[in-house]
Design an enzyme around this catalytic site. Structure first.
Site, PDB file in Angstrom:
ATOM      1  N   ARG A 170      21.597 -22.192  -8.649  1.00  0.00           N
ATOM      2  CA  ARG A 170      22.703 -21.783  -9.509  1.00  0.00           C
ATOM      3  C   ARG A 170      22.310 -20.709 -10.519  1.00  0.00           C
ATOM      4  NH1 ARG A 170      23.209 -27.170  -8.052  1.00  0.00           N
ATOM      5  NH2 ARG A 170      21.707 -27.788  -9.633  1.00  0.00           N
ATOM      6  N   CYS A 176      -0.338   0.708   7.600  1.00  0.00           N
ATOM      7  CA  CYS A 176      -0.791   1.161   6.287  1.00  0.00           C
ATOM      8  C   CYS A 176      -2.131   1.879   6.397  1.00  0.00           C
ATOM      9  CB  CYS A 176      -0.899  -0.020   5.333  1.00  0.00           C
ATOM     10  SG  CYS A 176       0.720  -0.665   4.900  1.00  0.00           S
ATOM     11  N   ARG A 230      13.442 -23.576  -5.384  1.00  0.00           N
ATOM     12  CA  ARG A 230      14.421 -23.527  -4.292  1.00  0.00           C
ATOM     13  C   ARG A 230      14.633 -22.092  -3.808  1.00  0.00           C
ATOM     14  NH1 ARG A 230      19.297 -27.730  -5.985  1.00  0.00           N
ATOM     15  NH2 ARG A 230      18.070 -29.650  -5.815  1.00  0.00           N
ATOM     16  N   SER A 256      19.665 -39.485  10.848  1.00  0.00           N
ATOM     17  CA  SER A 256      19.511 -40.032  12.207  1.00  0.00           C
ATOM     18  C   SER A 256      20.842 -40.391  12.854  1.00  0.00           C
ATOM     19  CB  SER A 256      18.648 -41.295  12.178  1.00  0.00           C
ATOM     20  OG  SER A 256      17.441 -41.027  11.560  1.00  0.00           O
ATOM     21  N   ASP A 285      24.043 -39.173  -4.144  1.00  0.00           N
ATOM     22  CA  ASP A 285      24.248 -38.166  -5.203  1.00  0.00           C
ATOM     23  C   ASP A 285      25.251 -37.072  -4.841  1.00  0.00           C
ATOM     24  OD1 ASP A 285      22.201 -39.587  -6.347  1.00  0.00           O
ATOM     25  OD2 ASP A 285      20.645 -38.102  -5.886  1.00  0.00           O
ATOM     26  N   GLU A 298       0.834  -1.202   0.000  1.00  0.00           N
ATOM     27  CA  GLU A 298       0.000   0.000   0.000  1.00  0.00           C
ATOM     28  C   GLU A 298       0.870   1.254   0.000  1.00  0.00           C
ATOM     29  OE1 GLU A 298       0.020  -2.613   1.989  1.00  0.00           O
ATOM     30  OE2 GLU A 298      -1.864  -2.911   3.059  1.00  0.00           O
ATOM     31  N   LEU A 345      12.269 -40.784   3.066  1.00  0.00           N
ATOM     32  CA  LEU A 345      11.964 -39.535   3.767  1.00  0.00           C
ATOM     33  C   LEU A 345      10.566 -39.036   3.383  1.00  0.00           C
ATOM     34  CD1 LEU A 345      12.875 -37.344   5.699  1.00  0.00           C
ATOM     35  CD2 LEU A 345      14.053 -36.198   3.816  1.00  0.00           C
ATOM     36  N   THR A 355      20.044 -39.558   0.046  1.00  0.00           N
ATOM     37  CA  THR A 355      20.296 -38.724  -1.128  1.00  0.00           C
ATOM     38  C   THR A 355      21.715 -38.164  -1.092  1.00  0.00           C
ATOM     39  OG1 THR A 355      17.967 -38.120  -1.226  1.00  0.00           O
ATOM     40  CG2 THR A 355      19.496 -36.660  -2.372  1.00  0.00           C
TER      41      THR A 355
HETATM   42  C1  AOF Z   1       3.964  -7.173   4.429  1.00  0.00           C
HETATM   43  N1  AOF Z   1       3.749  -6.526   3.250  1.00  0.00           N
HETATM   44  O1  AOF Z   1       2.513  -5.366   1.840  1.00  0.00           O
HETATM   45  C2  AOF Z   1       1.551  -6.055   3.865  1.00  0.00           C
HETATM   46  C3  AOF Z   1       1.748  -6.746   5.093  1.00  0.00           C
HETATM   47  O2  AOF Z   1       6.838  -6.219  10.180  1.00  0.00           O
HETATM   48  P1  AOF Z   1       6.056  -5.493   9.149  1.00  0.00           P
HETATM   49  O3  AOF Z   1       5.826  -4.061   9.509  1.00  0.00           O
HETATM   50  O4  AOF Z   1       6.626  -5.614   7.766  1.00  0.00           O
HETATM   51  O5  AOF Z   1       4.593  -6.155   9.128  1.00  0.00           O
HETATM   52  C4  AOF Z   1       4.370  -7.429   8.626  1.00  0.00           C
HETATM   53  C5  AOF Z   1       2.885  -7.744   8.712  1.00  0.00           C
HETATM   54  O6  AOF Z   1       2.114  -6.756   8.043  1.00  0.00           O
HETATM   55  C6  AOF Z   1       2.517  -9.058   8.019  1.00  0.00           C
HETATM   56  O7  AOF Z   1       2.605 -10.133   8.910  1.00  0.00           O
HETATM   57  C7  AOF Z   1       1.058  -8.820   7.615  1.00  0.00           C
HETATM   58  O8  AOF Z   1       0.213  -9.155   8.699  1.00  0.00           O
HETATM   59  C8  AOF Z   1       0.948  -7.315   7.436  1.00  0.00           C
HETATM   60  N2  AOF Z   1       0.767  -6.871   6.012  1.00  0.00           N
HETATM   61  N3  AOF Z   1       2.973  -7.270   5.310  1.00  0.00           N
HETATM   62  O9  AOF Z   1       5.054  -7.658   4.675  1.00  0.00           O
HETATM   63  C9  AOF Z   1       2.611  -5.961   2.926  1.00  0.00           C
HETATM   64  N4  AOF Z   1       0.376  -5.476   3.559  1.00  0.00           N
HETATM   65 ZN    ZN Z   2       0.974  -2.587   5.987  1.00  0.00          ZN
END
Ligand code: AOF
Ligand code: ZN
Length: 369
Positions: free
Chosen positions: A207, A84, A184, A221, A200, A52, A305, A196
């Site tokens: 990469r 926000c 990944r 384990s 391997d 936002e 696994l 694995t």
């Molecule tokens: C995000 N990005 O665009 C929106 C989020 O630690 P902060 O301030 O970055 O807050 C993270 C929290 O904000 C996230 O867990 C979610 O609940 C809310 N919205 N978070 O990283 C965004 N709109």
């Molecule tokens: Zn926010």
């Protein structure tokens, strides 16, 4: 352009953060006035501005009276960034259209309520299913505190992950293998078994330049991982955790302690999570990884696994690549071993979520019911 078109645009923008926002969600936002987009943005990286605020920062004119389309309920808390909701009210935005609800207990409906109380027209659950599909990891991790686990494998059309000799290079084509590299990058951890590693000697890294490598988690384990394996040799470069089932007394104890010390010197972290049978307790391991801030794990296991992970109930999603070829062989390995179910009615049930062709291969994504 309709509400749907603007929300679709916000969803596309959100995907720009793929792999970089963890443990935060992917979020996109579009600001529209008189039928024109006057601002847009997305959450680019954890710790940086929310979608936002990025959309507001890009405004080309006043947003007074405008509509904000946002894929996730706006936050109303001070986290790494300020709320926000405050920025939205400051801009005098008149209407907010929201996709997903935010299960973060710090937000959870309060964001929408604050906006409404200030006189903003708020619509919730708009294209919610499409918006929710952006963030299975975030929704899981913020409520369960354990990583979201995606079991990935590549097999032939007759369900083999290797030829009868064990040779598995390669099952799928180049494009599918590149897609795996992207996966990944997308998930925070990657997990494989000692089988694995011994067979391997993989790196389990990424990469492709510009993409990040996951934390490597090895289930071992008996702490058998060779000191001269690629994983151990590169542990100072890529964070590596070896999970084992340590004894607290008896013969093997001293030996294990020495091996552990050598591994620590090489930069490998270890964690002992034994179950009653002396194997790695995958549920305990997931709890440990969650506490380590690891929100997601790509499980690239062999059949043993994979079977243990399904039995432990830690698998949330399956990503299967299917190559247009047949290996045959009663003894050739398949993605899930163990003893298997006795009757079809006992199957682990899945729901198909996505089906895509990648080069000549097929990628199927299922959620585990
Ligand atoms: C995000 N990005 O665009 C929106 C989020 O630690 P902060 O301030 O970055 O807050 C993270 C929290 O904000 C996230 O867990 C979610 O609940 C809310 N919205 N978070 O990283 C965004 N709109
Ligand atoms: Zn926010």
């Amino acid at each position: 352009m309709t509400d749907r078109d603007y929300m679709m645009r916000a969803i596309e923008l959100a995907k720009g953060g793929l792999g970089w926002t963890s443990p935060n969600p992917l979020v996109g936002a579009v600001i529209v006035k008189d039928g024109r987009i006057i601002g847009e943005g997305y959450h680019e990286r954890c710790g940086k501005l929310h979608a936002e605020r990025n959309a507001i920062a890009s405004l080309t004119e006043s947003a007074e009276g405008a509509t904000l389309y946002v894929t996730l309920e706006p936050c109303c808390h001070y986290g790494k960034t300020p709320p926000c909701t405050e920025a939205i009210l400051e801009q005098k935005i008149a209407r907010v259209v929201i996709g997903s609800r935010d299960p973060n207990p710090l937000v959870a409906g309060k964001g929408a309520a604050i906006l409404r109380a200030a006189g903003v027209r708020v619509e919730e659950d708009f294209m919610r299913e499409e918006c929710d599909a952006l963030n299975p990891v975030f929704f899981h991790y913020i409520t369960k505190k354990t990583p979201y686990v995606v079991m990935k494998y590549a097999m032939t059309a007759d369900g083999k992950i290797a030829a009868r000799t064990g040779d598995s290079k390669w099952i799928t084509g180049e494009s599918a293998r590149k897609k795996v590299q992207e996966l990944r990058h997308q998930y925070m951890g990657i997990m494989a078994g000692i089988g694995t590693v011994l067979a391997d000697d993989p790196m389990l890294n990424v990469r492709i330049p510009g993409l990040k490598s996951p934390v490597r988690i090895i289930c071992d384990s008996g702490l058998r991982i060779p000191m001269d394996s690629q994983i151990v040799k590169t542990a100072k470069e890529y964070r590596t955790i070896v999970a084992y089932a340590g004894e607290h007394s008896g013969e093997g104890c001293k030996e294990a302690e020495e091996k552990e010390e050598q591994l620590h010197t090489a930069g490998v972290e270890t964690v002992s999570v034994p179950d009653a049978d002396g194997r790695v307790d995958l549920r305990k391991l997931m709890e440990y990884l969650g506490k380590q801030g690891i929100d997601s794990v790509l499980l690239e296991g062999g059949g043993t696994l994979n079977d243990a992970a399904l039995s432990a109930g830690i698998v949330n999603e399956i990503c299967a690549f299917i190559a247009p070829k047949i290996f045959g062989g009663a003894g050739a390995k398949t993605p899930v071993s163990g003893i298997g179910v006795a009757h079809p009615a006992e199957a682990v049930m899945l729901t198909l979520r996505q089906m895509e062709t990648i080069g000549d291969d097929l990628m199927l994504r299922y959620s585990v019911d």
